[in-house]
Design an enzyme around this catalytic site. Structure first.
Site, PDB file in Angstrom:
ATOM      1  N   GLY A 268       0.826  -1.198   0.000  1.00 40.66           N
ATOM      2  CA  GLY A 268       0.000   0.000   0.000  1.00 40.66           C
ATOM      3  C   GLY A 268       0.860   1.247   0.000  1.00 40.66           C
ATOM      4  N   ALA A 269       1.940   1.216   0.777  1.00 40.65           N
ATOM      5  CA  ALA A 269       2.843   2.365   0.876  1.00 40.65           C
ATOM      6  C   ALA A 269       4.073   1.928   1.658  1.00 40.65           C
ATOM      7  CB  ALA A 269       2.160   3.543   1.555  1.00 40.65           C
ATOM      8  N   MET A 270       5.083   2.818   1.717  1.00 36.18           N
ATOM      9  CA  MET A 270       6.317   2.537   2.452  1.00 36.18           C
ATOM     10  C   MET A 270       6.807   3.801   3.125  1.00 36.18           C
ATOM     11  SD  MET A 270       8.654   0.539   3.482  1.00 36.18           S
ATOM     12  CE  MET A 270      10.121   0.978   4.410  1.00 36.18           C
ATOM     13  N   GLU A 271       7.223   3.647   4.385  1.00 36.01           N
ATOM     14  CA  GLU A 271       7.500   4.777   5.272  1.00 36.01           C
ATOM     15  C   GLU A 271       8.909   5.342   5.145  1.00 36.01           C
ATOM     16  OE1 GLU A 271       8.173   1.020   7.958  1.00 36.01           O
ATOM     17  OE2 GLU A 271       6.815   1.598   6.336  1.00 36.01           O
ATOM     18  N   ASN A 272       9.470   5.426   3.956  1.00 38.62           N
ATOM     19  CA  ASN A 272      10.780   6.048   3.799  1.00 38.62           C
ATOM     20  C   ASN A 272      10.785   7.407   4.494  1.00 38.62           C
ATOM     21  OD1 ASN A 272      11.297   3.931   1.805  1.00 38.62           O
ATOM     22  ND2 ASN A 272      10.049   5.183   0.442  1.00 38.62           N
ATOM     23  N   GLU A 303       1.470   5.827   7.286  1.00 42.77           N
ATOM     24  CA  GLU A 303       2.868   6.100   6.950  1.00 42.77           C
ATOM     25  C   GLU A 303       3.398   7.308   7.709  1.00 42.77           C
ATOM     26  OE1 GLU A 303       4.242   3.723   5.469  1.00 42.77           O
ATOM     27  OE2 GLU A 303       2.351   2.778   4.886  1.00 42.77           O
ATOM     28  N   HIS A 306       4.560   6.352  11.092  1.00 45.99           N
ATOM     29  CA  HIS A 306       5.859   5.676  11.049  1.00 45.99           C
ATOM     30  C   HIS A 306       7.038   6.640  11.143  1.00 45.99           C
ATOM     31  CE1 HIS A 306       5.320   1.421  10.548  1.00 45.99           C
ATOM     32  NE2 HIS A 306       4.600   1.502   9.449  1.00 45.99           N
TER      33      HIS A 306
END
Length: 850
Positions: A268-272, A303, A306
């Site tokens: 769904g998404a990534m917390e970079n 996110e 995070h």
């Protein structure tokens, strides 16, 4: 490529890492890019270790000024580092491969403008696909990226984007520039990021609680910018900033906050840190359901949470991955309810997250929330409904157990003590114990170190006047996971009003522990029409209704005044169907009789998904076709009965198209597509056109020529994915053979196109089309797992499993396959056990339906 926990622990004892300087050249064509890494680190003098680097070629390795032989020290995955000094500088010059799997540095070419778009996805072990790195979360360092790329591109990373400097043209004569990013704060490598290409953006800002003005950006490919609802994303982001900074007592920790919608994303998404990547499907090309809009909002908030829990404070090792994800999932729903317009998010949580958790927790592969993670393969298979959904559900129970204010007080102290560091679960539990005064040691053992879900049932006695003379809550557990747990929950009493609605007339909150918990506070009250154990959904447990309440619920499910208790009853009914306690056709009728009155879009979405699952797997074989066609007819009728243009109407049409199978139904679908059939308020936009067309393809009405014509109309990334699905859904032996060849034999499709083709391959009305592929599947799977990345392999292992051949023969084939699997194939064994369980459960449900 597998890093073990023992190796990581040993390496952390030897090293402390100071900084990475990473220089990338993205102008070398479409296959590889240049990657030069210089890392400075301290070590135990005289020791040896290795650095991770997945490479196409290693040109040089220089350790403390000494050239090492690349052929001797590198195997394409690791580079050995002998005889370290106390202070070390290592430089590695390599070529690294672009990926098309959604892992590492992913490269995508937009069919609309022919431009390349890049982005990184590093969780769990894939930053090593872009640069050389000691890839484990507890070896934090600063990262400084210098990138050479085409001059017309935009480059985004964790640090603010610098002004580029033009340099000499590349080998192709194209204009090139160099972007030199400032070093990041100390981060784990998996939350570093690079997004590159001619992305377009909308800019804004937010004022942090410490007075800083934080720049905000929302990005997408050029061909999608016309659909980007940046104002909505910015509004949610500001609401999230306000809520999280107040709750955590800690300002936003990074310099800027960018959110980038990227193509072919696996999650769904990534917390970079400061550069969140998000599934491009959340850029809506037309009208979508409220459920999708709410899901996007929850993702945005998840996110953002995070940035504190995961990026600022990071787990030491992946066994605490669940806490990262559970915390973000819990906080995203809490923020949605308390500081956005999505005030019914706890209903969605019950419908979506908890139903996922309960399903995962009843599989033979369930595991404790706090799982033993021995290596990276363990992490990959533990990204599941326990990590996310059960963890978040149990975290919500923990908040109820210690108290909401006490919980946040402990969290604030946790951030104050551990910013920029690595922690373990106990570091948080210590602060929660201090804040609440509750001893959490036993609670943690019972909830986090054991698996399985308990069932709660009311035990009620009444006198002749209908007054309660006894009330107790019974708790049971399954034999495989016999733990009886403590719960903080509420019991709700509901009565039917003169207006015909079910409304709560009493609520009792209490601690439940043991196999039987007496509730003396309810004795002496009048027995209500419906008793709901776990009202407000605080506890994590399956709930059963007493016989009188079940009668009321069946007759009046649609009459609940509030969405959350209605959803809890929906969930209980679904449990009954899945567990083979309720005949599947009875459950189908319950959905069709009540779903049109449902007010929550996400609940409608879940019910229609569960309807499709029930029809495909749980209705007995001889009644499946007739029950499915009757359900499709009902959905068409419902679509015409609900308000024109409503969310429910759109959902009913989508579900109708999925189930349509006879000539009359397919005529209706064809009429909707060509405009000869109209439904007031229903706009036939491009994405819906594809769903209608695929319905006709699966029904044998349209072939490849019709798919190609639609692709000419919509030759976009979305259109190509839809066409991939539709082509694989053509109901001929030749089409299935072509899809199998592309997916399994050639294996050249990107992650997105492969996923679409897998879904289309399994889209059949005549299941005999799949029969020739059962043996082929079991024969092909071991090599696929051995030779493809985890993302692509799991798509095939799960997606092409012959579950639609729902028979004991499929179970027997799976058992034979499992018996021959070597012990080291843990990830494949787990996926196959879960596949098997789905068929075994379906057979039990069919027996109940018969």
């Amino acid at each position: 490529m597998n890093l073990t926990r023992a190796e990581a622990r040993g390496r952390a004892e030897l090293l402390t890492v100071d900084s990475y300087a990473v220089a990338l050249d993205l102008t070398r064509g479409s296959d590889v890019f240049g990657s030069t890494t210089t890392v400075t680190f301290n070590a135990v003098a005289g020791s040896s270790t290795f650095i991770d680097a997945v490479t196409a070629a290693v040109h040089s390795v220089t350790l403390n000024g000494v050239e090492l032989d690349p052929a001797a020290v590198s195997d394409g995955i690791r580079i050995q580092l002998p005889d370290l000094a106390e202070q070390n500088e290592l430089t590695i010059v390599a070529d690294a491969p672009y990926m098309n799997t959604g892992e590492g540095l992913h490269r995508f070419v937009d069919p609309v403008d022919g431009e390349a778009y890049l982005y990184t996805q590093f969780e769990v072990p894939d930053s090593r696909r872009m640069f050389a790195v000691f890839e484990q979360p507890d070896l934090k360092a600063t990262f400084a990226f210098t990138v050479t790329a085409p001059s017309h591109w935009d480059l985004i990373s964790n640090s603010p984007t610098p002004e580029p400097v033009t340099v000499a043209p590349g080998p192709d004569g194209g204009a090139r520039s160099v972007w030199t990013f400032t070093p990041t704060p100390r981060l784990s490598s998996y939350v570093t990021a690079l997004i590159a290409g001619p992305y377009q953006s909308v800019r804004s800002e937010v004022t942090s609680s410490d007075g800083r003005v934080v720049p905000l950006g929302v990005f997408a490919r050029k061909s999608l910018m016309q659909y980007l609802d940046a104002d909505n994303i910015f509004e949610l982001t500001r609401q999230g900033f306000e809520f999280f900074e107040a709750q955590f007592g800690c300002p936003y920790p990074f310099e800027k906050y960018d959110q980038l919608f990227v193509p072919e994303f696996n999650a769904g998404a990534m917390e970079n840190a400061g550069a969140v990547t998000i599934l491009e499907g959340y850029v809506f090309r037309g009208k979508v359901t409220g459920a999708q809009v709410e899901r996007r909002a929850i993702t945005v908030l998840h996110e953002l949470a995070h940035m504190w829990f995961g990026d600022l404070v990071t787990m030491r090792w992946w066994n605490d991955l669940w806490l990262n994800e559970s915390f973000a999932e819990y906080m995203s729903h809490l923020a949605a309810v308390e500081n956005t317009s999505f005030t019914s998010a706890w209903t969605t949580f019950a419908a979506v997250e908890k139903s996922w958790a309960y399903r995962q927790d009843q599989l033979p592969t369930t595991h404790p929330i706090f799982a033993e993670i021995n290596d990276l393969q363990d992490v990959e298979v533990n990204f599941d409904g326990i990590t996310y959904a059960k963890g978040a559900s149990v975290l919500r129970q923990l908040v109820a157990w210690v108290g909401p204010e006490e919980f946040m007080s402990g969290v604030r102290e946790y951030f104050a003590k551990h910013s920029w560091q690595n922690t373990e679960l106990n570091d948080l539990m210590v602060e929660l114990e201090k804040a609440s005064g509750r001893d959490l040691d036993q609670w943690g053992k019972l909830w986090l170190e054991t698996a399985g879900v308990n069932t709660l049932t009311p035990d009620v006695e009444v006198d002749d006047d209908g007054t309660l003379t006894s009330f107790a809550i019974m708790q049971t557990a399954v034999a495989e996971w016999p733990t009886i747990r403590p719960h903080r929950l509420a019991v709700g009493f509901y009565n039917l009003t003169d207006a015909g609605t079910l409304e709560r007339v009493h609520r009792e909150e209490l601690d439940v522990d043991g196999e039987r918990t007496e509730v003396p506070a309810l004795v002496g009250l009048a027995r209500p029409d419906l008793i709901l154990v776990n009202d407000d959904d605080l506890a994590y447990a399956k709930v059963r209704l007493d016989p009188a309440s079940l009668t009321t619920a069946t007759a009046h499910l649609k009459d609940f005044a509030e969405s959350l208790p209605r959803t809890l009853v929906w969930n209980s009914a679904w449990d009954g169907a899945r567990d083979g306690e309720t005949p599947a056709r009875q459950y189908v009728q319950l959905i069709l009789a009540n779903v049109a009155a449902e007010t929550d879009s996400s609940v409608i979405l879940v019910q229609l998904r569960q309807l499709a699952t029930t029809l495909s797997f749980y209705v007995t074989e001889e009644h499946r076709e007739a029950t499915t066609l009757a359900a499709a007819d009902t959905l068409w009728t419902l679509a015409g009965s609900v308000p024109a243009g409503s969310d429910a109407q759109l959902q009913f049409i989508k579900s109708f198209a999925l189930l349509a199978g006879n000539d009359t139904q397919l005529d209706t679908v064809a009429g909707l597509l060509d405009g000869s059939v109209e439904l007031s308020g229903l706009a036939i936009e491009q994405d819906l056109r594809w769903e209608l067309l695929t319905s006709l393809v699966a029904g044998g009405r349209v072939g490849q020529e019709g798919i190609d014509a639609e692709l000419l109309r919509d030759n976009t990334a979305s259109g190509q994915n839809a066409a991939s699905l539709a082509s694989a859904a053509i109901p001929t032996a030749a089409a299935k053979a072509a899809a199998w060849e592309a997916i399994v034999v050639k294996g050249e499709l990107s992650n997105a196109l492969q996923g679409s083709a897998v879904a289309g391959f399994m889209r059949v009305r005549d299941r005999s089309l799949l029969a020739p592929y059962a043996e082929k599947y079991f024969a092909a799977v071991p090599a696929i797992v051995a030779n493809r990345t985890h993302a692509l392999a799991s798509q095939i292992v799960v997606g092409l499993y012959p579950a639609l051949l729902t028979s004991q023969a499929t179970v027997d084939q799976t058992d034979a396959f499992l018996a021959a699997l070597p012990a080291e194939s843990a990830a494949l064994r787990r996926m196959m056990l879960e596949n098997r369980d789905g068929v075994a459960r379906a057979l039990r449900a069919r027996a109940a339906d018969a």
